[in-house]
Design a protein around this motif. Sequence first.
Motif, PDB file in Angstrom:
ATOM      1  N   PRO A 650      26.236  38.363  29.679  1.00  0.00           N
ATOM      2  CA  PRO A 650      27.132  39.508  30.278  1.00  0.00           C
ATOM      3  C   PRO A 650      28.490  39.262  30.450  1.00  0.00           C
ATOM      4  CG  PRO A 650      25.563  38.771  31.872  1.00  0.00           C
ATOM      5  CD  PRO A 650      25.284  38.092  30.597  1.00  0.00           C
ATOM      6  N   ASP A 651      29.144  37.814  30.580  1.00  0.00           N
ATOM      7  CA  ASP A 651      30.481  37.595  30.900  1.00  0.00           C
ATOM      8  C   ASP A 651      31.104  37.405  29.326  1.00  0.00           C
ATOM      9  OD1 ASP A 651      29.778  37.777  33.417  1.00  0.00           O
ATOM     10  OD2 ASP A 651      29.433  35.568  33.767  1.00  0.00           O
ATOM     11  N   ARG A 652      30.459  37.418  28.329  1.00  0.00           N
ATOM     12  CA  ARG A 652      31.235  37.163  27.126  1.00  0.00           C
ATOM     13  C   ARG A 652      32.515  38.242  26.972  1.00  0.00           C
ATOM     14  NH1 ARG A 652      30.975  33.813  22.853  1.00  0.00           N
ATOM     15  NH2 ARG A 652      31.769  34.645  20.855  1.00  0.00           N
ATOM     16  N   PRO A 653      32.379  39.349  27.261  1.00  0.00           N
ATOM     17  CA  PRO A 653      33.483  40.465  26.994  1.00  0.00           C
ATOM     18  C   PRO A 653      34.611  39.869  27.755  1.00  0.00           C
ATOM     19  CG  PRO A 653      31.397  41.612  27.036  1.00  0.00           C
ATOM     20  CD  PRO A 653      31.096  40.222  27.644  1.00  0.00           C
ATOM     21  N   MET A 654      34.302  39.665  28.932  1.00  0.00           N
ATOM     22  CA  MET A 654      35.338  39.132  29.979  1.00  0.00           C
ATOM     23  C   MET A 654      36.122  37.913  29.217  1.00  0.00           C
ATOM     24  SD  MET A 654      35.264  38.318  33.901  1.00  0.00           S
ATOM     25  CE  MET A 654      34.306  37.005  33.770  1.00  0.00           C
ATOM     26  N   ALA A 655      35.394  36.972  28.959  1.00  0.00           N
ATOM     27  CA  ALA A 655      35.998  35.659  28.143  1.00  0.00           C
ATOM     28  C   ALA A 655      36.663  35.977  27.168  1.00  0.00           C
ATOM     29  CB  ALA A 655      34.711  34.475  28.080  1.00  0.00           C
ATOM     30  N   LEU A 656      36.161  36.867  26.219  1.00  0.00           N
ATOM     31  CA  LEU A 656      36.936  37.158  25.031  1.00  0.00           C
ATOM     32  C   LEU A 656      37.970  37.598  25.517  1.00  0.00           C
ATOM     33  CD1 LEU A 656      33.951  38.498  23.035  1.00  0.00           C
ATOM     34  CD2 LEU A 656      35.384  36.588  22.130  1.00  0.00           C
ATOM     35  N   ASN A 657      38.176  38.652  26.495  1.00  0.00           N
ATOM     36  CA  ASN A 657      39.325  39.343  26.701  1.00  0.00           C
ATOM     37  C   ASN A 657      40.425  38.491  27.381  1.00  0.00           C
ATOM     38  OD1 ASN A 657      40.125  42.343  26.567  1.00  0.00           O
ATOM     39  ND2 ASN A 657      40.511  42.144  28.972  1.00  0.00           N
ATOM     40  N   ASN A 658      39.987  37.522  28.208  1.00  0.00           N
ATOM     41  CA  ASN A 658      40.833  36.643  29.088  1.00  0.00           C
ATOM     42  C   ASN A 658      41.791  35.797  27.978  1.00  0.00           C
ATOM     43  OD1 ASN A 658      40.348  37.751  31.306  1.00  0.00           O
ATOM     44  ND2 ASN A 658      38.733  36.113  31.877  1.00  0.00           N
ATOM     45  N   LEU A 659      40.863  35.285  26.952  1.00  0.00           N
ATOM     46  CA  LEU A 659      41.355  34.460  25.982  1.00  0.00           C
ATOM     47  C   LEU A 659      42.285  35.286  25.165  1.00  0.00           C
ATOM     48  CD1 LEU A 659      41.799  31.635  24.232  1.00  0.00           C
ATOM     49  CD2 LEU A 659      39.673  32.154  23.310  1.00  0.00           C
ATOM     50  N   GLY A 660      42.003  36.279  24.823  1.00  0.00           N
ATOM     51  CA  GLY A 660      42.974  37.237  23.780  1.00  0.00           C
ATOM     52  C   GLY A 660      44.304  37.696  24.635  1.00  0.00           C
ATOM     53  N   SER A 661      44.163  37.536  25.963  1.00  0.00           N
ATOM     54  CA  SER A 661      45.404  38.051  26.783  1.00  0.00           C
ATOM     55  C   SER A 661      46.414  36.779  26.673  1.00  0.00           C
ATOM     56  CB  SER A 661      45.234  38.390  28.126  1.00  0.00           C
ATOM     57  OG  SER A 661      44.290  39.688  28.066  1.00  0.00           O
ATOM     58  N   SER A 662      45.649  35.626  26.943  1.00  0.00           N
ATOM     59  CA  SER A 662      46.441  34.341  27.046  1.00  0.00           C
ATOM     60  C   SER A 662      47.244  34.140  25.373  1.00  0.00           C
ATOM     61  CB  SER A 662      45.736  32.966  27.127  1.00  0.00           C
ATOM     62  OG  SER A 662      45.331  33.316  28.500  1.00  0.00           O
ATOM     63  N   LEU A 663      46.518  34.513  24.417  1.00  0.00           N
ATOM     64  CA  LEU A 663      47.028  34.469  22.992  1.00  0.00           C
ATOM     65  C   LEU A 663      48.269  35.368  22.953  1.00  0.00           C
ATOM     66  CD1 LEU A 663      43.857  33.647  21.144  1.00  0.00           C
ATOM     67  CD2 LEU A 663      45.802  32.028  21.520  1.00  0.00           C
ATOM     68  N   LYS A 664      47.894  36.512  23.252  1.00  0.00           N
ATOM     69  CA  LYS A 664      48.985  37.472  23.291  1.00  0.00           C
ATOM     70  C   LYS A 664      50.296  37.118  23.844  1.00  0.00           C
ATOM     71  CE  LYS A 664      48.689  41.512  25.253  1.00  0.00           C
ATOM     72  NZ  LYS A 664      48.508  43.000  25.298  1.00  0.00           N
ATOM     73  N   ALA A 665      50.078  36.382  25.128  1.00  0.00           N
ATOM     74  CA  ALA A 665      51.350  35.898  25.756  1.00  0.00           C
ATOM     75  C   ALA A 665      51.912  34.758  24.923  1.00  0.00           C
ATOM     76  CB  ALA A 665      50.947  35.352  27.291  1.00  0.00           C
ATOM     77  N   ARG A 666      51.329  33.859  24.564  1.00  0.00           N
ATOM     78  CA  ARG A 666      51.819  32.869  23.521  1.00  0.00           C
ATOM     79  C   ARG A 666      52.524  33.441  22.355  1.00  0.00           C
ATOM     80  NH1 ARG A 666      47.985  28.403  21.108  1.00  0.00           N
ATOM     81  NH2 ARG A 666      48.412  27.350  23.132  1.00  0.00           N
ATOM     82  N   TYR A 667      52.030  34.701  21.769  1.00  0.00           N
ATOM     83  CA  TYR A 667      52.644  35.301  20.578  1.00  0.00           C
ATOM     84  C   TYR A 667      53.932  35.700  20.992  1.00  0.00           C
ATOM     85  CZ  TYR A 667      53.727  38.832  17.454  1.00  0.00           C
ATOM     86  OH  TYR A 667      54.480  39.484  16.319  1.00  0.00           O
TER      87      TYR A 667
END
Length: 806
Positions: A650-667
């Motif tokens: 159940p925590d996978r969506p949150m883990a995906l979202n958090n990593l995506g947000s960090s990658l967007k910040a790097r972009y």
Amino acid sequence: MLAHEIGRIHSRAIPKISAAIEECHTTSLNNHLQKYILEPLQSLGHPHPLVIIVDALDEWGHHPKFIQALGYLNLNASVVKVIGTIRSNPIAPHLPGIGAVSVRTYHLAPVSVEVIKGYFEKHLQSVPWVDGRKAHPPDIVKLAELSGGLPVWAATVISLLSHPLSESPPHETLADIVGRRRPVGGSDGLGELYETGLQRMFKAPATQTRFRQYFGTTVILQVPLSISDFSELTKIPRHLIENIKGALSALQTRSPPQGSEYMVHPASSLFHLSLIEHVLAQKPETPFAISIPESHSALASSCMQQLRTLRHTFPSSNTPLRAIQEYSVKYWVYHAWNGTPRSKNGWSQTEQCKILHTLSVDVQHRWARLFHKVTTPGDDELELEPDDGMASVLNNLAYCLHHSDGDQWALVVACLEVAVRIDEGDAEAWRRLGLCYKERGQGVGDLQMHEEALVAFRRALKLRPESDPKHADSLDNVAIALGLCYEFNGNRGMLDEAILISRQAVKMCLVSDPARTSFLSTLANVLDDLYDLDNDLRTLHEVISLCREALDLRPPSHPARAAALNNLANALESLHRRNTKDIRPLNEAISLYRKALILRPAPDLPRSTSLGNLASSLNVLYQSNADEEALDEAISLQHEALTLVPPTHPDRPMALNNLGSSLKARYKRHRNIDTLEECLSLYRETLGLRPFPHPDRPKSLDILASALLLHFEQGKKIEVLDEAISLRRELRTLRLPGHKYRKADLYDFLHLLEQRREITGKSQDDAEIEDVKAEFAAIEQEEWEEEEEQEEEEDDKEPRLLDSDS
């Protein structure tokens, strides 16, 4: 049942199914799915997945566990896909693991009158009409209208008219049915039709009494029994059982399994749920009303009488139990739980209590060993002391069942429930019962379970006065149960009581008491809920103080030190959010998260939580001071966290979202398109794990659409813009007028539509653009009018007069 159907249709799968029967026994549900479903289907070597459709899942008592297990099957979608239908929304009760299952909500439209009419025209031809008095075209039209578009209503009518054992000729039954004045619908549903059928089948008061006894027992029956065994338990003569079975077959929507026609089956396996609900909803004074508690009570008494028939050689001998004995051994305690009052005074007046007093200790212990053997095959023999009373025996059995394989919760709680009836003064028994309900509530997300836990914990507290060494423990259990209930129902009174009781527990507990750290954590948790509610900084400072003390009481060797580190770090992060200029709380939080991570080595699942917490705090640090090293470390930690949460977690969506947000910040920092592509891939997977009507789907649509706009701004690919528009369009249907983000959503949607029109030069979006503009303008007008009204109200207020001394 599923494996039986697979074997019936695909004979080449039978060897694997046979092997599963030998190997599984009491193993986990996931292992059953692997052995009974996946491996047999894999052995077929089909190029495409087999689709299994399971209708009316919610009519199965264990459907929450099965729905959770569907996430496991999602990992093998190339082999099998399961489609289940359910009347309720499984997301509503916060079912753990539901995020890994695709959920769709559909309005079940009624079948057209013409289709129902065609059904009647065909099937009325097979009705055994008497003296040529058959249905006429006006009757068929009337029946189609009355059906309300429900196929089950139409099928039930045909079954009633065709039933060979009916005392009334078909034309009389038809006249009764078409005499209805209104179609099916509203709260009655199929009720009037069922009432017509029951009244024609059971006219005399004596037969109505037998119906109530028979049907009430089948509603609570756990497994099929032979007619002779059913007759022995219910004291209904065999020939009457056969008559009632024959009459009720007119209302069956399912046929019994082949070869079991001479068995009495649980009602839910033969009849539509609407019939059972109709009978259960009857007022007590009506002819067909049944009482579930009374049915349980009667069956419990009969089962308990069967315990006298157990031989002295059981369970050591290899002589098998008769079916009626095995049923009685396994289920008397279940029926006694559901058929007797919980209080000791109420229990002492029951027939079950009286029967129990007549059973010798030898018989009771013989039953207990057989119950243990039947419910936990393969376990060592149950050890009992000669002076163990029934309450002690039941608690012992509940412990063994709780630690066995498989989901035996109903029998665990039944043993504990009957134990507290026998010995109401045992606080420890009430505590165990509360823990059983609490665990179930957390497992299936059910408020009722938490409420039952609260009742049990309150009883335990009442039996432990302040002088009792475990009084503070009981206070803590009550506070935790109140907090869990508050999380489900938002009842402020429960939260306030939880805080009050938790303070009492902490106050009573000495600093040297090992339990104090748990009490401090409970108080911190409920106060944190209060802070989320009122945003009072004083509450947050108290939470931090409690977390610091709890941490001090958990040295590095303490098994719960990592949790204490995380709790304090979370509170400090909240403090930083109140004043982002003060970086000290954030730095301390990061330091604590690092220490917690060290205490949670891979591949332990709690490590993913610590990884996520540390990464989140590093992201906040990056936002504060643009420290790229902090962002890089956050991304590295989030990559590791993602490997620890499989697709079903159940925590996978949150883990995906958090990593995506960090990658967007790097972009945004470096404008590397590969970074953004990875970000989009993560956001798309998150969206796939949050199907409609998941409460977080709108958020995922918004986040993915925003990231797609960044991609479009760099590459100017029209297909990227099209995807973003499609997501924004869906978002508009989910965040309806009045939603706090509605205006912002309209602005973003309008921006995308206007960009596409400008690039393509086509007018395909003109109408939608004007529609969005009109709604956006209406919202601005409404906001302007509200501001004007507020200013007028301020102007109308009279100035406050001060005392002359002031």
